[in-house]
Design a protein around this motif. Structure first.
Motif, short mmCIF file in Angstrom:
data_model
loop_
_atom_site.label_atom_id
_atom_site.label_comp_id
_atom_site.label_asym_id
_atom_site.label_seq_id
_atom_site.Cartn_x
_atom_site.Cartn_y
_atom_site.Cartn_z
N ILE A 109 0.76 -1.28 0.02
CA ILE A 109 -0.15 -0.02 -0.08
C ILE A 109 0.98 1.38 -0.02
O ILE A 109 1.58 1.24 0.93
CB ILE A 109 -1.12 0.01 1.36
N ARG A 110 0.72 2.09 -0.92
CA ARG A 110 1.73 3.14 -1.33
C ARG A 110 1.21 4.47 -0.81
O ARG A 110 1.72 5.51 -1.01
CB ARG A 110 2.03 3.08 -2.86
N SER A 111 -0.23 4.61 -0.35
CA SER A 111 -0.93 6.04 -0.06
C SER A 111 -0.98 5.90 1.54
O SER A 111 -1.09 4.86 2.11
CB SER A 111 -2.08 6.11 -0.73
N SER A 112 -1.17 6.99 2.24
CA SER A 112 -1.41 7.14 3.64
C SER A 112 -2.87 7.00 3.79
O SER A 112 -3.93 7.32 2.83
CB SER A 112 -1.00 8.46 3.85
N PHE A 113 -3.39 6.57 4.95
CA PHE A 113 -4.88 6.52 5.19
C PHE A 113 -5.22 7.75 5.83
O PHE A 113 -4.38 8.31 6.59
CB PHE A 113 -5.00 5.44 6.30
N THR A 114 -6.30 8.26 5.47
CA THR A 114 -6.74 9.41 5.86
C THR A 114 -8.00 9.52 6.80
O THR A 114 -8.24 10.19 7.83
CB THR A 114 -7.28 10.25 4.82
N ARG A 115 -8.80 8.27 6.91
CA ARG A 115 -9.93 8.01 7.64
C ARG A 115 -9.95 6.61 8.47
O ARG A 115 -9.46 5.83 7.67
CB ARG A 115 -11.12 8.30 6.99
N ARG A 116 -10.41 6.58 9.48
CA ARG A 116 -10.25 5.22 10.22
C ARG A 116 -11.06 4.14 9.37
O ARG A 116 -10.91 2.97 9.46
CB ARG A 116 -11.26 5.33 11.53
N GLU A 117 -12.38 4.48 8.71
CA GLU A 117 -12.89 3.32 7.92
C GLU A 117 -12.46 3.17 6.94
O GLU A 117 -12.48 1.83 6.64
CB GLU A 117 -14.42 4.13 7.48
#
Length: 302
Positions: A109-117
């Protein structure tokens, strides 16, 4: 992922097809000839065994079934990433000369997570997909499995039974006495491996699927659990299966803490909290304390 780099995924997948096929061949031999003596099999050993169509078919059943389960697990992650616009690689399969023919698969996974869901859904959908593919493989494979007179324990490798396997055995085959052994059909072995992989990934730590889910649920509190999980793996390795010690080391080296997410204080909805309880049930049904019996660190010291 750039098209030019996808050849690595394809090559690893082909190698995993080969490795799982040859391991499936061994499971097929065990399934067909477990109750025969070596002298009775002497006339079968040779080229005619290698090209035996029944063995080839059973080997393919194991390989294809296991790869479908592993691919389903990784596609659960990959397609959820695509739905959220998160960059992720195609699955990387890992061939291995072990008792199952692989070390599993993973995506990057190359992107950051922005939300918990996002974090929760990506972590949860993989093991849920893998589990729901493993269940029919185990169920229908057990219907094809054999019960034979018990084999000598000193010449046998005994594999642990997850709770779901015990439930299915009672439903399909009835009670198996101490004087009998259950010989799994290769399809059931693929289901067994699928449950093992699911339980591995649901440990609530670091970059494992369970780590994603637990961090999405509890945020910063999940970090405090990490060292306790590693300690639990060490205890399991000493008393049940030495492979847990390797698993504990890998988790520690790969990072047992979870990276931050941007909107960490946004609570999860009730649907995802219910899904979290479902994942706990999946873990309980799938977990095998001793995948290979008699192989704990304590047993080695003895």
């Amino acid at each position: 992922m750039a098209t030019g780099k996808r050849w690595v995924n394809y090559v690893l997948f082909i190698l995993t097809v080969i490795s799982t096929f040859f391991v499936g061949f061994l499971w097929a031999i065990n399934y067909l000839f477990a109750d025969q003596k070596l002298e009775e099999m002497s006339n079968l050993i040779g080229w005619q065994l290698i090209f035996n169509p029944v063995l080839v078919r059973l080997s393919l059943i194991y390989s294809v079934s296991l790869l479908v389960i592993l691919l389903g697990h990784e596609l659960g992650h990959y397609l959820t990433c695509r739905r959220y616009g998160i960059q992720a690689s195609l699955p990387f399969f890992i061939p291995a000369p072990n008792l199952i023919g692989t070390l599993g698969a993973f995506i990057k996974i190359r992107s950051s997570f922005t939300r918990r869901e996002q974090l929760f859904d990506i972590g949860a959908n993989g093991p849920l997909a893998g589990f729901f593919l493993s269940v029919p493989a185990l169920f229908f494979g057990l219907r094809l499995s054999r019960i034979i007179p018990a084999l000598p324990r000193e010449s046998s490798i005994l594999f642990g039974e997850p709770l779901l396997l015990k439930i299915f055995v009672r439903l399909i085959l009835g009670p198996v006495s101490e004087g009998q052994d259950l010989i799994l059909h290769p399809l059931a072995v693929a289901g067994w491996v699928g449950l093992l992989v699911t339980s591995f990934n649901l440990f609530p730590i670091g970059q494992l699927d369970g780590g994603h889910v637990f961090y999405a649920l509890y945020g910063e509190k999940a970090r405090r659990l990490s060292l306790y999980v590693i300690l639990a793996l060490v205890v399991l390795g000493f008393f049940f299966w030495a492979g847990w010690l390797v698993w504990a080391l890998l988790v520690y080296l790969l990072g047992h803490k979870h990276p931050d997410i941007l909107a960490e204080k946004t609570p999860l909805d009730i649907r995802r909290k219910v899904a979290a309880w479902l994942l706990l049930v999946v873990f309980i049904l799938s977990f095998i304390p001793a995948p290979v019996s008699g192989s704990s660190l304590r047993d080695f010291f003895r």
